[in-house]
Write a protein that holds these residues in place. Sequence first.
Motif, PDB file in Angstrom:
ATOM      1  N   GLY A 187       0.825  -1.200   0.000  1.00 34.66           N
ATOM      2  CA  GLY A 187       0.000   0.000   0.000  1.00 34.66           C
ATOM      3  C   GLY A 187       0.858   1.247   0.000  1.00 34.66           C
ATOM      4  N   ARG A 188       0.269   2.343  -0.446  1.00 34.84           N
ATOM      5  CA  ARG A 188       0.967   3.631  -0.476  1.00 34.84           C
ATOM      6  C   ARG A 188       1.137   4.170   0.936  1.00 34.84           C
ATOM      7  N   ALA A 189       2.236   4.884   1.127  1.00 34.27           N
ATOM      8  CA  ALA A 189       2.468   5.583   2.394  1.00 34.27           C
ATOM      9  C   ALA A 189       3.433   6.726   2.142  1.00 34.27           C
ATOM     10  N   ASP A 190       3.239   7.817   2.833  1.00 35.70           N
ATOM     11  CA  ASP A 190       4.149   8.949   2.764  1.00 35.70           C
ATOM     12  C   ASP A 190       5.169   8.850   3.893  1.00 35.70           C
ATOM     13  N   GLY A 191       6.265   9.575   3.752  1.00 42.07           N
ATOM     14  CA  GLY A 191       7.261   9.664   4.813  1.00 42.07           C
ATOM     15  C   GLY A 191       8.106   8.419   4.996  1.00 42.07           C
ATOM     16  N   LEU A 192       8.149   7.551   4.008  1.00 38.55           N
ATOM     17  CA  LEU A 192       8.925   6.307   4.150  1.00 38.55           C
ATOM     18  C   LEU A 192      10.407   6.577   4.393  1.00 38.55           C
ATOM     19  N   TRP A 193      10.907   7.702   3.899  1.00 36.50           N
ATOM     20  CA  TRP A 193      12.311   8.070   4.020  1.00 36.50           C
ATOM     21  C   TRP A 193      12.715   8.414   5.457  1.00 36.50           C
ATOM     22  N   GLN A 194      11.772   8.450   6.386  1.00 38.96           N
ATOM     23  CA  GLN A 194      12.098   8.794   7.767  1.00 38.96           C
ATOM     24  C   GLN A 194      12.768   7.648   8.509  1.00 38.96           C
TER      25      GLN A 194
ATOM     26  N   SER B  77       8.973  -2.555   4.848  1.00 35.63           N
ATOM     27  CA  SER B  77       7.651  -2.827   5.424  1.00 35.63           C
ATOM     28  C   SER B  77       6.661  -3.280   4.349  1.00 35.63           C
ATOM     29  N   GLU B  78       7.042  -3.177   3.086  1.00 34.57           N
ATOM     30  CA  GLU B  78       6.265  -3.420   1.869  1.00 34.57           C
ATOM     31  C   GLU B  78       5.414  -2.225   1.464  1.00 34.57           C
ATOM     32  N   ARG B  79       5.489  -1.130   2.216  1.00 33.07           N
ATOM     33  CA  ARG B  79       4.816   0.105   1.800  1.00 33.07           C
ATOM     34  C   ARG B  79       5.658   0.762   0.710  1.00 33.07           C
ATOM     35  N   TRP B  80       5.032   1.594  -0.102  1.00 33.34           N
ATOM     36  CA  TRP B  80       5.709   2.235  -1.219  1.00 33.34           C
ATOM     37  C   TRP B  80       4.984   3.532  -1.563  1.00 33.34           C
ATOM     38  N   ASN B  81       5.621   4.344  -2.399  1.00 39.51           N
ATOM     39  CA  ASN B  81       4.944   5.474  -3.001  1.00 39.51           C
ATOM     40  C   ASN B  81       5.699   5.890  -4.245  1.00 39.51           C
ATOM     41  N   ALA B  82       5.007   6.576  -5.140  1.00 38.37           N
ATOM     42  CA  ALA B  82       5.593   7.060  -6.391  1.00 38.37           C
ATOM     43  C   ALA B  82       5.096   8.475  -6.625  1.00 38.37           C
ATOM     44  N   TYR B  83       6.033   9.355  -6.979  1.00 37.44           N
ATOM     45  CA  TYR B  83       5.724  10.759  -7.195  1.00 37.44           C
ATOM     46  C   TYR B  83       6.303  11.230  -8.519  1.00 37.44           C
ATOM     47  N   ASP B  84       5.568  12.093  -9.199  1.00 38.49           N
ATOM     48  CA  ASP B  84       6.073  12.797 -10.374  1.00 38.49           C
ATOM     49  C   ASP B  84       6.427  14.216  -9.954  1.00 38.49           C
ATOM     50  N   PHE B  85       7.528  14.731 -10.502  1.00 39.58           N
ATOM     51  CA  PHE B  85       7.950  16.116 -10.292  1.00 39.58           C
ATOM     52  C   PHE B  85       8.081  16.771 -11.659  1.00 39.58           C
ATOM     53  N   THR B  86       7.670  18.029 -11.756  1.00 39.83           N
ATOM     54  CA  THR B  86       7.794  18.759 -13.015  1.00 39.83           C
ATOM     55  C   THR B  86       9.197  19.329 -13.198  1.00 39.83           C
ATOM     56  N   GLY B  87       9.937  19.467 -12.118  1.00 39.09           N
ATOM     57  CA  GLY B  87      11.300  19.982 -12.118  1.00 39.09           C
ATOM     58  C   GLY B  87      11.912  19.725 -10.763  1.00 39.09           C
ATOM     59  N   TYR B  88      13.095  20.256 -10.539  1.00 33.57           N
ATOM     60  CA  TYR B  88      13.809  20.008  -9.289  1.00 33.57           C
ATOM     61  C   TYR B  88      12.943  20.368  -8.080  1.00 33.57           C
ATOM     62  N   ARG B  89      12.478  19.334  -7.366  1.00 31.27           N
ATOM     63  CA  ARG B  89      11.640  19.471  -6.175  1.00 31.27           C
ATOM     64  C   ARG B  89      10.399  20.349  -6.405  1.00 31.27           C
ATOM     65  N   ALA B  90       9.911  20.385  -7.641  1.00 35.52           N
ATOM     66  CA  ALA B  90       8.766  21.237  -7.983  1.00 35.52           C
ATOM     67  C   ALA B  90       7.646  20.400  -8.595  1.00 35.52           C
ATOM     68  N   GLY B  91       6.419  20.843  -8.367  1.00 36.44           N
ATOM     69  CA  GLY B  91       5.263  20.224  -9.005  1.00 36.44           C
ATOM     70  C   GLY B  91       5.036  18.778  -8.611  1.00 36.44           C
ATOM     71  N   MET B  92       5.238  18.438  -7.352  1.00 34.85           N
ATOM     72  CA  MET B  92       5.091  17.052  -6.900  1.00 34.85           C
ATOM     73  C   MET B  92       3.633  16.605  -6.943  1.00 34.85           C
ATOM     74  N   ALA B  93       3.413  15.416  -7.527  1.00 35.04           N
ATOM     75  CA  ALA B  93       2.081  14.805  -7.571  1.00 35.04           C
ATOM     76  C   ALA B  93       2.250  13.295  -7.477  1.00 35.04           C
ATOM     77  N   GLU B  94       1.293  12.648  -6.812  1.00 36.27           N
ATOM     78  CA  GLU B  94       1.332  11.188  -6.726  1.00 36.27           C
ATOM     79  C   GLU B  94       1.192  10.582  -8.111  1.00 36.27           C
ATOM     80  N   ARG B  95       2.047   9.631  -8.430  1.00 36.40           N
ATOM     81  CA  ARG B  95       1.998   8.963  -9.739  1.00 36.40           C
ATOM     82  C   ARG B  95       1.043   7.766  -9.643  1.00 36.40           C
ATOM     83  N   PRO B  96       0.114   7.631 -10.582  1.00 32.95           N
ATOM     84  CA  PRO B  96      -0.759   6.451 -10.589  1.00 32.95           C
ATOM     85  C   PRO B  96       0.069   5.177 -10.808  1.00 32.95           C
ATOM     86  N   MET B  97      -0.289   4.135 -10.099  1.00 35.00           N
ATOM     87  CA  MET B  97       0.363   2.836 -10.253  1.00 35.00           C
ATOM     88  C   MET B  97      -0.727   1.776 -10.345  1.00 35.00           C
ATOM     89  N   PRO B  98      -1.066   1.348 -11.561  1.00 38.14           N
ATOM     90  CA  PRO B  98      -2.147   0.374 -11.723  1.00 38.14           C
ATOM     91  C   PRO B  98      -1.840  -0.979 -11.093  1.00 38.14           C
TER      92      PRO B  98
END
Length: 179
Positions: A52-59, A83-104
């Motif tokens: 499942g998706r989760a934020d903050g995994l890098w902590q 933990s088997e949690r994951w997340n995927a993000y798209d960025f439009t540029g360096y640390r800009a325009g962050m959005a969750e990436r769909p993962m079918p």
Amino acid sequence: MQTHTLIPHLQSPPLAVQSVSGRITSDGAWLRLRWRIDGPAALVVPPFAGKGRADGLWQTTCFELFLRAPDESAYLELNLSPSERWNAYDFTGYRAGMAERPMPIEPTCSFRVGQAMAIFDAAVPLSALPPRPWHAAMSAVLEEEGGIKSYWALAHQGDRPDFHDPACFVIDVPAPEAP
């Protein structure tokens, strides 16, 4: 199948981890990733949480892959946890325009820890990723006993760890060969 050596940032040395390496392969439908950690005796491993998706995994202990097309500023960040949690993000540029990436289809991962080394394997559906070729960056946040965190990447720039830095995108992943 080339193995890439990750290095810790000088401002965050590890406690017991001696080295980290990574590799990227593909079998047609899946992008396969492997990180090897030598010296995992003090490693803190997040408890199993199920897919499942989760934020903050890098902590805490987490493995990351960054992909961008040549000559593009947009990129994808993939976070994968033992933990088997994951997340995927798209960025439009360096640390800009962050959005969750769909993962079918969810990525899969496994983590095995022995006395001398640990192996983290992940598989990501190629259908959920941008078309190749890519410049890629592999990285890892490793938490060890006592809250000690080290930040491992293929390259580091600056006084603080920054896996988003374009200088980290040093692996060239070619487009697939035509059949």
